[in-house]
Design an enzyme around this catalytic site. Structure first.
Site, PDB file in Angstrom:
ATOM      1  N   ASP A   1     107.459  -9.042  -8.085  1.00 39.21           N
ATOM      2  CA  ASP A   1     108.278  -9.395  -6.928  1.00 39.21           C
ATOM      3  C   ASP A   1     107.854  -8.695  -5.653  1.00 39.21           C
ATOM      4  O   ASP A   1     108.258  -9.092  -4.562  1.00 39.21           O
ATOM      5  CB  ASP A   1     109.748  -9.049  -7.215  1.00 39.21           C
ATOM      6  CG  ASP A   1     110.293  -9.935  -8.310  1.00 39.21           C
ATOM      7  OD1 ASP A   1     109.917 -11.114  -8.327  1.00 39.21           O
ATOM      8  OD2 ASP A   1     111.058  -9.447  -9.141  1.00 39.21           O
TER       9      ASP A   1
ATOM     10  N   HIS B   1     109.806  -1.349 -13.931  1.00 39.98           N
ATOM     11  CA  HIS B   1     109.989  -2.435 -14.892  1.00 39.98           C
ATOM     12  C   HIS B   1     110.377  -1.834 -16.230  1.00 39.98           C
ATOM     13  O   HIS B   1     109.899  -0.763 -16.588  1.00 39.98           O
ATOM     14  CB  HIS B   1     108.681  -3.240 -15.036  1.00 39.98           C
ATOM     15  CG  HIS B   1     108.902  -4.582 -15.651  1.00 39.98           C
ATOM     16  ND1 HIS B   1     108.956  -4.765 -17.005  1.00 39.98           N
ATOM     17  CD2 HIS B   1     109.118  -5.791 -15.080  1.00 39.98           C
ATOM     18  CE1 HIS B   1     109.181  -6.047 -17.242  1.00 39.98           C
ATOM     19  NE2 HIS B   1     109.287  -6.694 -16.105  1.00 39.98           N
TER      20      HIS B   1
HETATM   21  N1  ACO Z   1     113.160   2.891  -7.163  1.00 40.03           N
HETATM   22  C1  ACO Z   1     113.483   4.187  -7.380  1.00 40.03           C
HETATM   23  N2  ACO Z   1     113.678   4.725  -8.606  1.00 40.03           N
HETATM   24  C2  ACO Z   1     113.543   3.934  -9.658  1.00 40.03           C
HETATM   25  C3  ACO Z   1     113.202   2.566  -9.514  1.00 40.03           C
HETATM   26  C4  ACO Z   1     113.012   2.054  -8.214  1.00 40.03           C
HETATM   27  N3  ACO Z   1     112.692   0.762  -8.028  1.00 40.03           N
HETATM   28  N4  ACO Z   1     113.139   1.986 -10.739  1.00 40.03           N
HETATM   29  C5  ACO Z   1     113.411   2.951 -11.634  1.00 40.03           C
HETATM   30  N5  ACO Z   1     113.656   4.125 -10.976  1.00 40.03           N
HETATM   31  C6  ACO Z   1     113.939   5.429 -11.600  1.00 40.03           C
HETATM   32  C7  ACO Z   1     115.345   5.475 -12.190  1.00 40.03           C
HETATM   33  O1  ACO Z   1     116.272   5.969 -11.245  1.00 40.03           O
HETATM   34  C8  ACO Z   1     115.147   6.413 -13.356  1.00 40.03           C
HETATM   35  O2  ACO Z   1     115.072   7.735 -12.849  1.00 40.03           O
HETATM   36  P1  ACO Z   1     115.592   8.989 -13.770  1.00 40.03           P
HETATM   37  O3  ACO Z   1     114.760   8.980 -15.012  1.00 40.03           O
HETATM   38  O4  ACO Z   1     115.391  10.198 -12.900  1.00 40.03           O
HETATM   39  O5  ACO Z   1     117.057   8.716 -14.047  1.00 40.03           O
HETATM   40  C9  ACO Z   1     113.750   6.066 -13.887  1.00 40.03           C
HETATM   41  O6  ACO Z   1     113.060   5.554 -12.728  1.00 40.03           O
HETATM   42  C10 ACO Z   1     113.745   5.034 -14.994  1.00 40.03           C
HETATM   43  O7  ACO Z   1     114.377   3.839 -14.518  1.00 40.03           O
HETATM   44  P2  ACO Z   1     115.490   3.004 -15.304  1.00 40.03           P
HETATM   45  O8  ACO Z   1     116.436   2.406 -14.295  1.00 40.03           O
HETATM   46  O9  ACO Z   1     116.077   3.811 -16.411  1.00 40.03           O
HETATM   47  O10 ACO Z   1     114.584   1.865 -15.923  1.00 40.03           O
HETATM   48  P3  ACO Z   1     115.094   0.497 -16.468  1.00 40.03           P
HETATM   49  O11 ACO Z   1     114.070   0.055 -17.441  1.00 40.03           O
HETATM   50  O12 ACO Z   1     116.495   0.562 -16.942  1.00 40.03           O
HETATM   51  O13 ACO Z   1     115.102  -0.437 -15.153  1.00 40.03           O
HETATM   52  C11 ACO Z   1     114.431  -1.918 -13.454  1.00 40.03           C
HETATM   53  C12 ACO Z   1     114.067  -1.278 -14.802  1.00 40.03           C
HETATM   54  C13 ACO Z   1     115.843  -2.521 -13.517  1.00 40.03           C
HETATM   55  C14 ACO Z   1     113.445  -3.056 -13.171  1.00 40.03           C
HETATM   56  C15 ACO Z   1     114.355  -0.844 -12.345  1.00 40.03           C
HETATM   57  O14 ACO Z   1     113.054  -0.310 -12.304  1.00 40.03           O
HETATM   58  C16 ACO Z   1     114.765  -1.390 -10.982  1.00 40.03           C
HETATM   59  O15 ACO Z   1     115.951  -1.468 -10.683  1.00 40.03           O
HETATM   60  N6  ACO Z   1     113.759  -1.758 -10.118  1.00 40.03           N
HETATM   61  C17 ACO Z   1     114.032  -2.350  -8.820  1.00 40.03           C
HETATM   62  C18 ACO Z   1     114.452  -3.792  -8.969  1.00 40.03           C
HETATM   63  C19 ACO Z   1     113.286  -4.712  -9.326  1.00 40.03           C
HETATM   64  O16 ACO Z   1     112.235  -4.679  -8.692  1.00 40.03           O
HETATM   65  N7  ACO Z   1     113.511  -5.544 -10.361  1.00 40.03           N
HETATM   66  C20 ACO Z   1     112.516  -6.537 -10.760  1.00 40.03           C
HETATM   67  C21 ACO Z   1     112.172  -6.395 -12.184  1.00 40.03           C
HETATM   68  S1  ACO Z   1     110.842  -7.470 -12.557  1.00 40.03           S
HETATM   69  C22 ACO Z   1     111.525  -8.978 -12.740  1.00 40.03           C
HETATM   70  O17 ACO Z   1     112.653  -9.194 -13.072  1.00 40.03           O
HETATM   71  C23 ACO Z   1     110.623 -10.077 -12.424  1.00 40.03           C
END
Ligand code: ACO
Length: 436
Positions: free
Chosen positions: A371, A313
């Site tokens: 979720d 998140h």
């Molecule tokens: N699975 C694997 N790796 C992940 C995940 C995941 N679900 N989420 C984040 N990471 C990793 C990223 O690759 C990144 O790695 P790095 O530092 O080595 O490059 C690090 O964790 C940080 O993640 P970011 O993508 O930079 O975080 P951001 O804040 O931009 O994204 C997001 C947040 C979009 C929610 C992301 O965690 C994601 O895509 N999760 C899966 C989708 C999801 O469950 N979304 C629901 C959000 S809650 C809602 O809307 C109700």
């Protein structure tokens, strides 16, 4: 917004004069540096794609402490609201700032239930869609279409119009979502029944047929109501910011909320619940719990493009408090339906256990978000996977409207207009086509 005692000073290494910037304090949470005059003072913009450090507004509605895993609606912890209140009380709280007393609750409930039907003409509008259209495509159209039906609530600058639009949207969303579902099934629409609760009425419109009466199961009704409460608002997330930006042009509330629905659809946002369940079903089809290790290796491999949906998140760097409540509801629903051994639930638990112990997730502070469990609950209730995000939109509608109305009432509100760092071609002349 209170001016802090300190100021921020921005200095430049090229000898340009430094500038002092005011700092403001909220009631809780980080202070903000006011950069509104920065361009006038320095000729420079700030650069913050993804709004990682930018507060686009002041707001008194929802507060999140991502490190603590805390979520407050108007100051009340989500854990208390989920246990002691129902969704319509939560709507009242978000819209008007206070939890209703009994008389206020009765009045608010009656105002909402008096608006649950939609103009009969909406059925013909719906008929233009393919039956296999994604429910979010249909919902985006239907919500935007409301502005063509309710002309007496489209003036965003008129407080009475805003109030009636808010009530209409909260009241009609369950009707529209269930109509989209019934249409996809080729079943007749079921009209709302105002003697049922908000969640109970929605379940009946979804699952009843004209052939036999539908009896609402109170455990499932409560579970759905909790899903609505947990999704009702989440401060300045992508869809809420979309609603604010769209509404900042002065467009009508139905159009602004339709923009929010469209934004919510994406898998990085509201679409994650659908994506999460599809992921679980995919793992299940390809070997189930035995293949979890292999799947996790793919998740950790940056080149695979695979993410653990329902994890991570932007704001929560601790357990999403909504996920804890959802897990509790998930146990209750599966027990009620005798599905404790549901393979997808077991799979989800296994994935969660591995992720919470794995250094990849621990070091990045990736925890389950709401979720992760809401999909399993909705599936158990009988809601098809493709409708999950529409349920989220239904619940978030109140948050979107509360935020939109707060923006319109804010004396500092202006049309939203981000700036850019231009990296394209400099000025050049158009050559005649023969010389290009
Ligand atoms: N699975 C694997 N790796 C992940 C995940 C995941 N679900 N989420 C984040 N990471 C990793 C990223 O690759 C990144 O790695 P790095 O530092 O080595 O490059 C690090 O964790 C940080 O993640 P970011 O993508 O930079 O975080 P951001 O804040 O931009 O994204 C997001 C947040 C979009 C929610 C992301 O965690 C994601 O895509 N999760 C899966 C989708 C999801 O469950 N979304 C629901 C959000 S809650 C809602 O809307 C109700």
């Amino acid at each position: 917004m209170k001016l802090a005692d300190n100021k921020a000073t921005l200095s430049f290494s090229n000898g340009s004069p430094s500038v002092d910037l005011p700092v403001y304090q909220g009631s809780i949470g980080p202070d903000v540096i006011d950069i509104r005059k920065l361009y006038a003072q320095t000729g420079m913009f700030t650069y913050d794609p993804g709004f990682l450090s930018t507060a686009a507004t002041q707001s008194a509605i929802t507060y999140i402490d991502g490190d603590k895993g805390e979520l407050l609606y108007r100051g009340y912890p989500i854990e208390q609201l989920a246990v002691n209140c129902d969704f319509l009380e939560t709507c009242h709280l978000l819209l008007y700032g206070n939890l209703p007393n009994e008389a206020q609750k009765k009045d608010f409930t009656s105002r909402v239930t008096n608006h649950t039907m939609v103009n009969e003409q909406m059925q013909f509008f719906l008929r233009g869609f393919r039956r296999d259209a994604h429910p979010m495509a249909v919902l985006t159209g239907l919500v935007g279409g409301l502005s063509a039906f309710y002309h007496d609530s489209t003036d965003i600058n008129n407080p009475e119009h805003r109030e009636i639009a808010a009530i209409r949207l909260i009241a009609k969303m369950p009707t529209l979502v269930s109509m989209a579902y019934k249409y996809s099934m080729g079943q007749p629409y079921i009209y709302p029944r105002n003697d049922l609760s908000y969640a109970g009425n929605f379940m009946r419109m979804m699952f009843a047929t004209p052939c036999e009466e539908y009896k609402v199961n109170p455990v499932l009704e409560r579970a759905l109501d909790r899903i609505f409460i947990l999704h009702a608002d989440h401060e300045q997330n992508a869809s809420t910011s979309t609603v604010r930006l769209c509404g900042s042009s002065g467009t009508n509330p139905f159009a602004a909320i339709a923009a929010g629905v469209a934004c919510l659809w994406g898998p990085a946002h509201g679409g994650a619940n659908e994506a999460c369940l599809n992921m679980l079903e995919d793992i299940q089809r390809n070997g189930g719990v035995a293949k979890v290790g292999e799947f996790m290796e793919k998740v950790k491999d940056k080149n695979s493009g695979v993410k653990l949906m329902g994890f991570g998140h932007r704001v929560y760097k601790n357990y999403d408090p909504r996920a804890k409540l959802m897990q509790e509801t998930c146990n209750e629903v599966l027990q009620e339906l005798g599905l404790e051994n549901d393979p997808l639930f077991k799979l989800a638990k296994q994935l969660e256990k591995i992720a919470l112990e794995d250094d990849y997730f621990v070091s990045r502070k990736l925890y389950p978000n709401v979720d992760f469990y809401s999909g399993i609950v909705q599936r158990a209730i009988g809601i098809p996977v493709s409708l999950f995000t529409a349920i989220f939109a239904l619940a978030r509608t109140v948050g979107w409207i509360a935020q939109l109305n707060e923006m319109i009432g804010d004396p500092e509100y202006k049309i939203g207009r981000p700036r850019q760092l231009f990296t394209g071609a400099e000025r050049r002349d158009v050559l005649p086509i023969s010389k290009r």
